[in-house]
Write an enzyme that holds these catalytic residues in place. Structure first.
Site, short mmCIF file in Angstrom:
data_model
loop_
_atom_site.label_atom_id
_atom_site.label_comp_id
_atom_site.label_asym_id
_atom_site.label_seq_id
_atom_site.Cartn_x
_atom_site.Cartn_y
_atom_site.Cartn_z
N GLN A 141 10.55 12.77 17.69
CA GLN A 141 11.53 13.33 18.64
C GLN A 141 11.21 14.79 18.97
OE1 GLN A 141 12.30 11.58 15.89
NE2 GLN A 141 14.14 10.36 16.14
N ASP A 176 24.16 15.41 12.41
CA ASP A 176 24.73 14.10 12.72
C ASP A 176 26.11 13.90 12.09
OD1 ASP A 176 21.74 13.63 13.24
OD2 ASP A 176 22.74 11.84 14.03
N ASN A 223 21.20 15.40 8.88
CA ASN A 223 20.43 15.55 10.13
C ASN A 223 19.10 14.84 9.92
OD1 ASN A 223 20.18 16.64 12.83
ND2 ASN A 223 18.60 17.97 12.00
O1 MRU Z 1 17.42 9.46 15.03
P1 MRU Z 1 17.90 10.42 16.08
O2 MRU Z 1 16.84 10.78 17.06
O3 MRU Z 1 19.18 9.95 16.73
O4 MRU Z 1 18.27 11.74 15.27
C1 MRU Z 1 18.84 12.82 15.95
C2 MRU Z 1 19.04 14.02 15.13
O5 MRU Z 1 18.86 14.03 13.94
C3 MRU Z 1 19.60 15.22 15.82
O6 MRU Z 1 19.15 16.40 15.23
C4 MRU Z 1 21.13 15.18 15.73
O7 MRU Z 1 21.61 13.95 16.17
C5 MRU Z 1 21.76 16.26 16.51
S1 MRU Z 1 21.63 16.01 18.24
C6 MRU Z 1 22.42 17.26 19.02
#
Ligand code: MRU
Length: 339
Positions: A188, A229, A239
């Protein structure tokens, strides 16, 4: 205007999601006309990031209103549990369900829910702007920031949380150099954060996750800013996997470590991070090698998608309600719920 990952198309009455699995190689959109499509998009990471999946699920509830109140009630548990870690998902679904249950006529259901989902989206955008503005005050005129995963426009209603702070810093005339951990296994950071920041002309450098310690030691960074999260009442927070390691490295190198998140990410029903459910994702994400090859099939894989960073590593939480410094006790703050 930063990129938008989640949009409602009023003409077709469909939810339009930017397919984040293909970025940056392909910019494609998924058009969802029923809640199952939204569930699949969340499970498969076509839409991802805590606030964005909450917003997508809220619109999923609008799509479920085709089946009346029973349809909405039936879709709620599927949508709320499509992924387990981000609290924004059950938070948004519960808010929509409460709205549905308090709507008197079935014919009113869909327009009322659509208005509520739009409100959730707009509130998230406004929260990001507000927390970005508060957070940028923590950065100096010329600075470098390391972030992880994608806590940007793509992960939210727009603008972003951690990357929203970076955007706000530039809007306030600051010169910010952005380092992004690539964020194995789904990348990501490398695929999504790098793309959305580079599109806006930021000075972006991607590092492999394993380079963070060397970056702090050899080049130095002025701050680590990540998203979240789920934030427990005592400030422990989940997170993307790798965040906990960054927090430890930041402490060792004297780098301030911040988490930026809207209030919808706080879960004051959990006293500590112990109660946060950590999603484990399919082996395949790790097993598949960049050259198309695979790990030997008799090799095991462990693939937790998130980790929990203890509150003691966090210099401050940046939220639209304010910048919170230790000691953290979010249970004392009003207006929150959820489970
Ligand atoms: O697995 P993902 O891509 O959904 O994980 C996302 C994250 O860990 C982000 O840092 C978190 O959701 C914050 S988004 C503003």
């Amino acid at each position: 205007m930063s990129v938008r990952a989640v949009e409602w198309d009023p003409e077709s009455g469909r939810l339009v999601l930017l397919d984040q699995r293909r970025l940056p190689s392909k910019v494609e959109w998924i058009r969802c006309g029923d809640p199952e499509c939204v569930v699949r998009a969340i499970e498969d990471l076509a839409v991802r990031g805590a606030p964005a999946i909450g917003i997508a699920a809220a619109f999923g509830m609008v799509l479920a209103a085709r089946g009346g109140l029973e349809g909405v009630k039936g879709a709620a548990p599927r949508l709320a549990s499509a992924r387990p870690t981000a609290v924004n998902l059950p938070w948004a679904v519960e808010r929509m369900l409460e709205k549905a249950l308090s709507t008197p006529g079935e014919e009113e259901l869909r327009p009322v829910l659509l208005e509520e989902a739009r409100r959730i989206l707009e509130e998230d955008r406004a929260a990001n702007r507000a927390l970005g503005f508060l957070g940028q005050a923590l950065l100096s005129e010329k600075c470098s920031v390391l972030s992880h995963c994608n806590a940007g426009a793509l992960a939210t209603g727009g603008y972003g949380t951690a990357l929203g702070v970076v955007r706000a810093a530039r809007e306030n005339g600051k010169e910010v150099k952005v380092y992004l951990g690539e964020t194995r296994p789904v990348l990501q950071g490398a695929r999504l954060s790098a793309w959305e920041m580079a599109e806006e002309g930021f000075d972006v450098t991607v590092i492999c996750d394993s380079m963070a310690a060397a970056l702090m030691k050899n080049r130095g960074v002025d701050a680590v800013i990540v998203g979240a999260d789920r934030i427990a009442a005592n400030g422990d927070f989940a997170n993307k996997i790798g965040t906990y390691g960054l927090a430890i490295l930041a402490r060792e190198h004297g780098v301030p470590f911040y988490a930026a998140a809207p209030w919808s990410t706080f879960d004051t029903s959990l006293p500590t991070g112990e109660g946060i459910v950590i999603e484990e994702r399919p082996d395949e994400e790790v097993r598949l090698l960049p050259d198309g090859g695979r790990l030997p099939e008799n090799v095991k894989v462990w693939n937790p998608a998130f980790d929990v960073t203890p509150a003691r590593y966090v210099k401050a939480f940046i939220c639209e309600k304010g910048v919170f410094e230790p000691p953290y006790d979010f249970s004392a703050l009003n207006g929150k719920k959820t489970k």
